[in-house]
Motif scaffolding. Structure first.
Motif, PDB file in Angstrom:
ATOM      1  N   GLU A   1       0.825  -1.209   0.000  1.00  0.00           N
ATOM      2  CA  GLU A   1       0.000   0.000   0.000  1.00  0.00           C
ATOM      3  C   GLU A   1       0.859   1.259   0.000  1.00  0.00           C
ATOM      4  O   GLU A   1       0.548   2.243  -0.662  1.00  0.00           O
ATOM      5  CB  GLU A   1      -0.948  -0.002   1.206  1.00  0.00           C
ATOM      6  CG  GLU A   1      -1.970   1.100   1.188  1.00  0.00           C
ATOM      7  CD  GLU A   1      -2.981   1.009   0.059  1.00  0.00           C
ATOM      8  OE1 GLU A   1      -3.462   2.060  -0.382  1.00  0.00           O
ATOM      9  OE2 GLU A   1      -3.288  -0.109  -0.387  1.00  0.00           O
ATOM     10  N   GLY A   2       1.956   1.228   0.736  1.00  0.00           N
ATOM     11  CA  GLY A   2       2.870   2.359   0.757  1.00  0.00           C
ATOM     12  C   GLY A   2       3.499   2.615  -0.606  1.00  0.00           C
ATOM     13  O   GLY A   2       3.604   3.756  -1.060  1.00  0.00           O
ATOM     14  N   HIS A   3       3.907   1.536  -1.271  1.00  0.00           N
ATOM     15  CA  HIS A   3       4.458   1.672  -2.623  1.00  0.00           C
ATOM     16  C   HIS A   3       3.414   2.214  -3.589  1.00  0.00           C
ATOM     17  O   HIS A   3       3.723   3.087  -4.411  1.00  0.00           O
ATOM     18  CB  HIS A   3       4.982   0.323  -3.134  1.00  0.00           C
ATOM     19  CG  HIS A   3       6.322  -0.047  -2.599  1.00  0.00           C
ATOM     20  ND1 HIS A   3       7.488   0.555  -3.004  1.00  0.00           N
ATOM     21  CD2 HIS A   3       6.687  -0.975  -1.678  1.00  0.00           C
ATOM     22  CE1 HIS A   3       8.516   0.026  -2.372  1.00  0.00           C
ATOM     23  NE2 HIS A   3       8.059  -0.910  -1.547  1.00  0.00           N
ATOM     24  N   ASP A   4       2.185   1.710  -3.503  1.00  0.00           N
ATOM     25  CA  ASP A   4       1.117   2.200  -4.386  1.00  0.00           C
ATOM     26  C   ASP A   4       0.880   3.698  -4.196  1.00  0.00           C
ATOM     27  O   ASP A   4       0.753   4.446  -5.166  1.00  0.00           O
ATOM     28  CB  ASP A   4      -0.193   1.441  -4.131  1.00  0.00           C
ATOM     29  CG  ASP A   4      -0.262   0.114  -4.854  1.00  0.00           C
ATOM     30  OD1 ASP A   4       0.658  -0.199  -5.641  1.00  0.00           O
ATOM     31  OD2 ASP A   4      -1.244  -0.620  -4.632  1.00  0.00           O
ATOM     32  N   PHE A   5       0.791   4.122  -2.933  1.00  0.00           N
ATOM     33  CA  PHE A   5       0.565   5.541  -2.664  1.00  0.00           C
ATOM     34  C   PHE A   5       1.720   6.376  -3.204  1.00  0.00           C
ATOM     35  O   PHE A   5       1.514   7.378  -3.886  1.00  0.00           O
ATOM     36  CB  PHE A   5       0.377   5.785  -1.164  1.00  0.00           C
ATOM     37  CG  PHE A   5       0.100   7.230  -0.839  1.00  0.00           C
ATOM     38  CD1 PHE A   5      -1.183   7.733  -0.928  1.00  0.00           C
ATOM     39  CD2 PHE A   5       1.135   8.081  -0.468  1.00  0.00           C
ATOM     40  CE1 PHE A   5      -1.438   9.074  -0.646  1.00  0.00           C
ATOM     41  CE2 PHE A   5       0.895   9.418  -0.195  1.00  0.00           C
ATOM     42  CZ  PHE A   5      -0.400   9.917  -0.276  1.00  0.00           C
ATOM     43  N   LEU A   6       2.957   5.956  -2.906  1.00  0.00           N
ATOM     44  CA  LEU A   6       4.114   6.720  -3.353  1.00  0.00           C
ATOM     45  C   LEU A   6       4.197   6.770  -4.873  1.00  0.00           C
ATOM     46  O   LEU A   6       4.514   7.820  -5.445  1.00  0.00           O
ATOM     47  CB  LEU A   6       5.398   6.142  -2.762  1.00  0.00           C
ATOM     48  CG  LEU A   6       6.675   6.914  -3.102  1.00  0.00           C
ATOM     49  CD1 LEU A   6       6.572   8.375  -2.676  1.00  0.00           C
ATOM     50  CD2 LEU A   6       7.877   6.247  -2.474  1.00  0.00           C
ATOM     51  N   ASP A   7       3.905   5.665  -5.538  1.00  0.00           N
ATOM     52  CA  ASP A   7       3.927   5.670  -7.004  1.00  0.00           C
ATOM     53  C   ASP A   7       2.932   6.678  -7.570  1.00  0.00           C
ATOM     54  O   ASP A   7       3.191   7.294  -8.606  1.00  0.00           O
ATOM     55  CB  ASP A   7       3.639   4.271  -7.556  1.00  0.00           C
ATOM     56  CG  ASP A   7       4.820   3.327  -7.401  1.00  0.00           C
ATOM     57  OD1 ASP A   7       5.947   3.802  -7.133  1.00  0.00           O
ATOM     58  OD2 ASP A   7       4.613   2.104  -7.533  1.00  0.00           O
ATOM     59  N   ALA A   8       1.812   6.876  -6.895  1.00  0.00           N
ATOM     60  CA  ALA A   8       0.802   7.829  -7.365  1.00  0.00           C
ATOM     61  C   ALA A   8       1.261   9.277  -7.196  1.00  0.00           C
ATOM     62  O   ALA A   8       0.913  10.132  -8.012  1.00  0.00           O
ATOM     63  CB  ALA A   8      -0.517   7.601  -6.637  1.00  0.00           C
ATOM     64  N   VAL A   9       2.040   9.558  -6.139  1.00  0.00           N
ATOM     65  CA  VAL A   9       2.394  10.953  -5.844  1.00  0.00           C
ATOM     66  C   VAL A   9       3.894  11.247  -5.993  1.00  0.00           C
ATOM     67  O   VAL A   9       4.352  12.319  -5.623  1.00  0.00           O
ATOM     68  CB  VAL A   9       1.934  11.350  -4.417  1.00  0.00           C
ATOM     69  CG1 VAL A   9       0.428  11.246  -4.297  1.00  0.00           C
ATOM     70  CG2 VAL A   9       2.639  10.544  -3.344  1.00  0.00           C
ATOM     71  N   ARG A  10       4.643  10.318  -6.551  1.00  0.00           N
ATOM     72  CA  ARG A  10       6.100  10.479  -6.671  1.00  0.00           C
ATOM     73  C   ARG A  10       6.479  11.715  -7.496  1.00  0.00           C
ATOM     74  O   ARG A  10       7.324  12.516  -7.089  1.00  0.00           O
ATOM     75  CB  ARG A  10       6.699   9.243  -7.320  1.00  0.00           C
ATOM     76  CG  ARG A  10       8.202   9.319  -7.529  1.00  0.00           C
ATOM     77  CD  ARG A  10       8.725   8.101  -8.261  1.00  0.00           C
ATOM     78  NE  ARG A  10       8.232   6.867  -7.693  1.00  0.00           N
ATOM     79  CZ  ARG A  10       8.728   6.261  -6.610  1.00  0.00           C
ATOM     80  NH1 ARG A  10       9.735   6.802  -5.977  1.00  0.00           N
ATOM     81  NH2 ARG A  10       8.216   5.126  -6.175  1.00  0.00           N
ATOM     82  N   ASP A  11       5.857  11.880  -8.637  1.00  0.00           N
ATOM     83  CA  ASP A  11       6.176  13.000  -9.519  1.00  0.00           C
ATOM     84  C   ASP A  11       5.749  14.315  -8.859  1.00  0.00           C
ATOM     85  O   ASP A  11       4.601  14.474  -8.457  1.00  0.00           O
ATOM     86  CB  ASP A  11       5.442  12.821 -10.858  1.00  0.00           C
ATOM     87  CG  ASP A  11       5.740  13.941 -11.813  1.00  0.00           C
ATOM     88  OD1 ASP A  11       6.760  13.872 -12.509  1.00  0.00           O
ATOM     89  OD2 ASP A  11       4.930  14.905 -11.857  1.00  0.00           O
ATOM     90  N   ARG A  12       6.680  15.253  -8.737  1.00  0.00           N
ATOM     91  CA  ARG A  12       6.398  16.515  -8.039  1.00  0.00           C
ATOM     92  C   ARG A  12       5.261  17.297  -8.703  1.00  0.00           C
ATOM     93  O   ARG A  12       4.432  17.884  -8.018  1.00  0.00           O
ATOM     94  CB  ARG A  12       7.645  17.382  -7.954  1.00  0.00           C
ATOM     95  CG  ARG A  12       7.306  18.727  -7.333  1.00  0.00           C
ATOM     96  CD  ARG A  12       8.257  19.345  -6.392  1.00  0.00           C
ATOM     97  NE  ARG A  12       8.905  18.609  -5.381  1.00  0.00           N
ATOM     98  CZ  ARG A  12       8.475  18.506  -4.120  1.00  0.00           C
ATOM     99  NH1 ARG A  12       7.329  19.033  -3.770  1.00  0.00           N
ATOM    100  NH2 ARG A  12       9.186  17.884  -3.228  1.00  0.00           N
TER     101      ARG A  12
END
Length: 123
Positions: A74-85
């Motif tokens: 879940e943490g990876h999924d969230f980060l992948d969604a918001v990684r790009d600034r």
């Protein structure tokens, strides 16, 4: 303490970059947050299931030490969604214009929607 989604994003980025088990105090978090803010947010990320780790709380329940073992799916999924600034900033702008709070599930949903719009423009 108020939840700060910018700090949440920074902790997840730092946790992903960590090569081993790390304490929250040793995370390379970019920004002007206090140690107490980083500890609190790392602890609630563990509670929310975004990070796997342990929290040691003081007598008043405030986290005094947090050990992060790894990011969860879940943490990876969230980060992948918001990684790009750019996606991150646009997500926050859209939610604020709508009068919505920065709830993790809604943040992720809006960010994924913006990513989908961008993917559609590439073709």
């Amino acid at each position: 303490m108020k939840r700060d989604m910018d700090l949440v994003r920074e902790i997840l980025l730092a946790a992903e970059a960590a090569q081993a088990v790390v304490s929250a105090a040793d995370l390379s978090v970019t920004g002007e947050w206090s140690d107490a803010e980083v500890l609190y947010h790392a602890a609630i990320l563990i509670e929310a299931g975004y990070l796997a780790g342990t929290t040691l709380a003081g007598a008043n329940g405030t986290p005094i030490a947090v050990t992060i073992a790894r990011m969860t799916w879940e943490g990876h999924d969230f980060l992948d969604a918001v990684r790009d600034r750019t996606i991150w900033e646009r997500t926050k702008t859209h939610l604020r214009k709508a009068g919505a709070g920065l709830m993790p599930a809604l943040v992720k949903e809006v960010a994924v929607g913006l990513i989908r719009l961008g993917v559609g423009q590439i073709a």
